[in-house]
Design an enzyme around this catalytic site. Structure first.
Site, mmCIF file in Angstrom:
data_model
loop_
_atom_site.group_PDB
_atom_site.id
_atom_site.type_symbol
_atom_site.label_atom_id
_atom_site.label_comp_id
_atom_site.label_asym_id
_atom_site.label_seq_id
_atom_site.Cartn_x
_atom_site.Cartn_y
_atom_site.Cartn_z
ATOM 1 C CG HIS A 53 0.014 5.732 5.163
ATOM 2 N ND1 HIS A 53 0.402 5.999 6.453
ATOM 3 C CD2 HIS A 53 0.943 4.869 4.675
ATOM 4 C CE1 HIS A 53 1.506 5.328 6.734
ATOM 5 N NE2 HIS A 53 1.863 4.644 5.659
ATOM 6 C CG ASP B 191 -1.040 8.130 8.855
ATOM 7 O OD1 ASP B 191 -0.120 7.738 9.607
ATOM 8 O OD2 ASP B 191 -1.310 7.578 7.783
HETATM 9 C C1 UDX Z 1 3.095 1.844 1.756
HETATM 10 C C2 UDX Z 1 4.254 0.969 2.268
HETATM 11 O O1 UDX Z 1 5.199 0.733 1.292
HETATM 12 C C3 UDX Z 1 3.722 -0.271 2.886
HETATM 13 O O2 UDX Z 1 4.789 -1.150 3.242
HETATM 14 C C4 UDX Z 1 2.957 0.141 4.097
HETATM 15 O O3 UDX Z 1 2.527 -0.991 4.812
HETATM 16 C C5 UDX Z 1 1.805 1.036 3.684
HETATM 17 O O4 UDX Z 1 2.287 2.128 2.914
HETATM 18 P P1 UDX Z 1 2.535 0.541 -0.611
HETATM 19 O O5 UDX Z 1 3.962 0.233 -0.779
HETATM 20 O O6 UDX Z 1 1.891 1.267 -1.692
HETATM 21 O O7 UDX Z 1 2.234 1.271 0.794
HETATM 22 O O8 UDX Z 1 1.839 -0.906 -0.405
HETATM 23 P P2 UDX Z 1 0.461 -1.376 0.182
HETATM 24 O O9 UDX Z 1 0.366 -1.165 1.643
HETATM 25 O O10 UDX Z 1 0.270 -2.751 -0.272
HETATM 26 O O11 UDX Z 1 -0.632 -0.418 -0.500
HETATM 27 C C6 UDX Z 1 -0.840 -0.371 -1.867
HETATM 28 C C7 UDX Z 1 -2.300 -0.131 -2.136
HETATM 29 O O12 UDX Z 1 -2.439 0.184 -3.509
HETATM 30 C C8 UDX Z 1 -3.163 -1.340 -1.855
HETATM 31 O O13 UDX Z 1 -4.365 -0.941 -1.240
HETATM 32 C C9 UDX Z 1 -3.451 -1.924 -3.221
HETATM 33 O O14 UDX Z 1 -4.716 -2.527 -3.361
HETATM 34 C C10 UDX Z 1 -3.363 -0.718 -4.115
HETATM 35 N N1 UDX Z 1 -2.880 -1.089 -5.440
HETATM 36 C C11 UDX Z 1 -1.599 -1.534 -5.619
HETATM 37 C C12 UDX Z 1 -3.748 -1.008 -6.503
HETATM 38 O O15 UDX Z 1 -4.910 -0.636 -6.339
HETATM 39 N N2 UDX Z 1 -3.286 -1.358 -7.740
HETATM 40 C C13 UDX Z 1 -2.024 -1.777 -7.974
HETATM 41 O O16 UDX Z 1 -1.692 -2.048 -9.131
HETATM 42 C C14 UDX Z 1 -1.145 -1.863 -6.870
#
Ligand code: UDX
Length: 455
Positions: free
Chosen positions: A20, A110
Site C-alpha cells: 500500500h 488509503d
Molecule cells: C499486499 C497484498 O498482499 C496484495 O495482494 C495487495 O494487492 C496489496 O497489498 P504484497 O503481498 O506485498 O501486497 O504484494 P504486492 O501488491 O505485489 O506488493 C509488493 C510490492 O513490493 C511490489 O511493489 C513489489 O515491486 C515490491 N517488491 C516485492 C520488491 O520491491 N521486491 C521484492 O523482492 C518483492
C-alpha cells in the site's frame, strides 16, 4: 499558475504495508509533478529502511503507530492503529500547515482507513479515498457492503456486475474467512465503502482499459477516478538509469547481486519468482516450488524473505547456484524490466501484477490469499497474460504442475500468445499514465480543482 498550485498542500496517508505504501508514494510524486505540495505521512511500528525526510519534492513524515507487535491479534492491531491515527493526525495536519507556510487543503487516505474522512471534515478539509487494489475485488467488497452478496456465500459461481462469473477459489479469500482470525480484515475491506459516496474523490489504482466493464459499472454508483498503474513512470519505457529506489522500503533489496546475475543470462531465459511482502508458504509447498523450478530447466531468480528462508530444502540455494539465485528481497521493478526475465511466477499481489503488465512480462499465477485469487482469474482468463497453477486435492501445487505451467509460459505457442498480449497491455498502461492519458487526465483534474479553490 504553477506557483499558485504549489500553495495547495495535500497530505497523503497510506496503510502501512509495503503493497500500500508503494502506490501511494507514486501517487504523491505524480501530484507533486502536477504542482501540488505533498506530504506523505506513514504511521508504522516498522522501520522504513530509507528514512528520508523527502522523496524528491515529496516531504515524508514517519510516525510510530505505538503498537507493540509482540502482543497482537489482527483485530487488536486495527483498533489501536485507528485510535493512534485519530489521536495524532489532526494536530499533525495543523502543524504541517503552519511549518510549511501552506495550510493543508486535502487529505488523501488509503481506503482501508475510511474513518479518516471524519478527521478531514472536522478540520474543514477535502477528502480523497485511494483504493490500492483492483476495481474487480473492490466491486466484490462493494456488493457485500450493499447486501447484494450475502456472507456466507452459499452458491457458486458468484455473479458480480462487470466481472466474469467467479468460483469459490476465484473470490477474495476474506469472503471465506468469517470465523477465522482474518474476520476483522473482511470487516476492514467491506468498510472501505462506509462513506464511499461522501468522499470528495475516489481514486483507484487501475486504468480504464484494463478493467473497463467493472470500472463502468462502479461508475454507475458514484464517480470514480482510475489513476494507475501507480508505478514509477521511468520504468514504463524500460529507461533503467541508476534509480534504485521505489521509494520507502521495509526490506533491503539485493540490488547488485540481482543485476549482475541477470546481466549474464540470455534474453528471456529467467523465471522471476516472488510472493510479495506478506505471503507465507508452507514447507511442503516451498519444496515443491524448489524442485519444480529445478525440473523446468530454466534459470530462476527467487525472492525468499528472511523469515521464510528456513523453509527451503536443505542446501537448495547452494546446490542450485548454477541455475538459480535466491535473495531475500529484490529490486523488483528493475528485475521485471530486465531483458533476461522471461516470466514472473507471482502470488498475484496487485502491485506485482500492475508492474508485470506495465513492463510486458507474462505470468505464472500462484495466488495465496486476500485479493490474489481474483487477480489470478483476470491474468489467466480476462487479459490472457499468464496461466494459473492448479493445486492438487491436498491443496499443494506440485513440482510437475509448476514445471508444466512454467514451460507453457516460457516456451511454445501459448507462451507467444501471452507475450503478445503482455505487450498490448504494456502499451495501454503507458498510454493511460502518459500525457493526456485517462489516468493522467484524472490526476490533472484533481490538481486543477484543488488549485481553483485558491483563485
Ligand atoms: C499486499 C497484498 O498482499 C496484495 O495482494 C495487495 O494487492 C496489496 O497489498 P504484497 O503481498 O506485498 O501486497 O504484494 P504486492 O501488491 O505485489 O506488493 C509488493 C510490492 O513490493 C511490489 O511493489 C513489489 O515491486 C515490491 N517488491 C516485492 C520488491 O520491491 N521486491 C521484492 O523482492 C518483492
Amino acid at each position: 499558475m504553477d506557483k499558485q498550485e504549489r500553495t495547495c498542500h495535500v497530505v497523503v496517508i497510506p496503510y502501512p504495508v509495503q503493497g500500500h505504501i508503494n502506490p501511494m508514494i507514486q501517487f504523491s510524486k505524480r501530484l507533486a509533478a502536477k504542482g501540488l505540495q505533498v506530504t506523505l505521512v506513514i504511521f508504522s511500528s516498522q522501520t522504513l529502511l530509507t528514512d528520508h525526510p523527502s522523496l524528491g519534492s515529496v516531504k515524508v513524515v514517519a510516525i510510530s503507530d505505538s503498537y507493540d507487535t509482540g502482543s497482537s491479534s489482527t483485530g487488536d492491531y486495527l483498533k489501536q492503529f485507528q485510535a493512534t491515527v485519530t489521536q495524532k493526525l489532526p494536530r499533525l495536519v495543523v502543524e504541517l500547515g503552519i511549518s510549511s507556510g501552506h495550510p493543508i487543503s486535502c487529505l488523501v487516505y488509503d481506503s482501508f482507513m475510511a474513518w479518516v474522512l471524519e478527521i478531514a471534515r472536522q478540520l474543514g478539509l477535502s477528502a480523497a479515498s485511494f483504493f490500492t487494489q483492483s476495481c474487480a475485488v473492490n466491486s466484490v467488497y462493494y456488493q457485500i457492503h450493499e447486501g447484494q452478496l450475502k456472507i456466507p456465500l452459499e452458491k457458486f459461481p458468484v455473479s458480480v456486475p462487470g466481472l466474469p462469473a467467479l468460483d469459490a477459489d476465484e473470490l477474495p479469500s476474506f469472503v471465506h474467512d468469517m470465523e477465522s482470525e482474518y474476520s476483522p480484515i473482511l470487516t476492514l475491506v467491506v468498510n472501505q465503502f462506509l462513506n464511499f459516496k461522501e468522499a470528495d474523490w475516489i481514486f483507484v489504482n487501475t486504468f480504464n482499459s484494463l478493467e473497463e466493464e467493472v470500472v463502468n459499472w462502479l461508475e454507475t454508483q458514484r464517480s470514480i477516478k482510475p489513476i494507475g498503474p501507480m508505478i514509477p513512470s521511468v520504468y514504463l519505457d524500460r529507461q533503467l538509469e541508476d534509480d534504485r529506489e521505489y521509494g520507502l522500503s521495509l526490506f533491503k533489496p539485493a540490488f547488485d547481486s540481482c543485476m549482475e546475475w541477470l546481466d549474464s543470462r540470455e534474453p528471456g531465459s529467467v523465471v522471476y519468482v516472488s510472493f510479495g511482502s506478506m505471503a507465507a508458504l508452507g514447507e511442503e509447498q516451498m519444496a515443491e516450488i524448489a524442485w519444480g523450478l529445478r525440473r523446468s530447466g530454466c534459470y530462476f531468480l527467487w525472492v525468499v524473505r528472511e523469515s521464510e528462508e528456513k523453509k527451503l530444502p536443505c542446501d537448495f540455494a547452494e546446490d542450485s547456484s548454477e541455475k538459480g539465485l535466491v535473495v531475500n528481497w529484490s529490486p523488483q521493478l528493475q528485475v521485471l524490466a530486465h531483458k533476461s526475465v522471461g516470466c514472473f511466477m507471482t502470488h498475484c499481489g496487485w502491485n506485482s501484477i500492475l508492474e508485470a503488465l506495465s513492463l510486458g512480462v507474462p505470468m505464472v499465477a500462484m495466488p495465496q490469499w486476500t485479493d490474489q485469487p481474483t487477480n489470478a482469474k483476470l491474468i489467466a482468463d480476462v487479459w490472457r497474460v499468464g496461466v494459473r497453477l492448479q493445486a492438487n486435492e491436498k491443496g499443494i501445487i506440485t513440482k510437475e504442475e509448476l514445471e508444466k505451467c512454467t514451460r507453457d509460459v516460457m516456451e511454445g505457442e501459448r507462451g507467444d500468445e501471452m507475450r503478445r498480449n503482455s505487450e498490448k497491455w504494456k502499451k495501454l498502461a503507458m498510454a493511460a499514465v502518459g500525457e493526456g492519458g485517462s489516468s493522467d487526465e484524472n490526476i490533472m483534474e484533481f490538481a486543477a480543482k484543488l488549485a481553483s479553490k485558491f483563485e
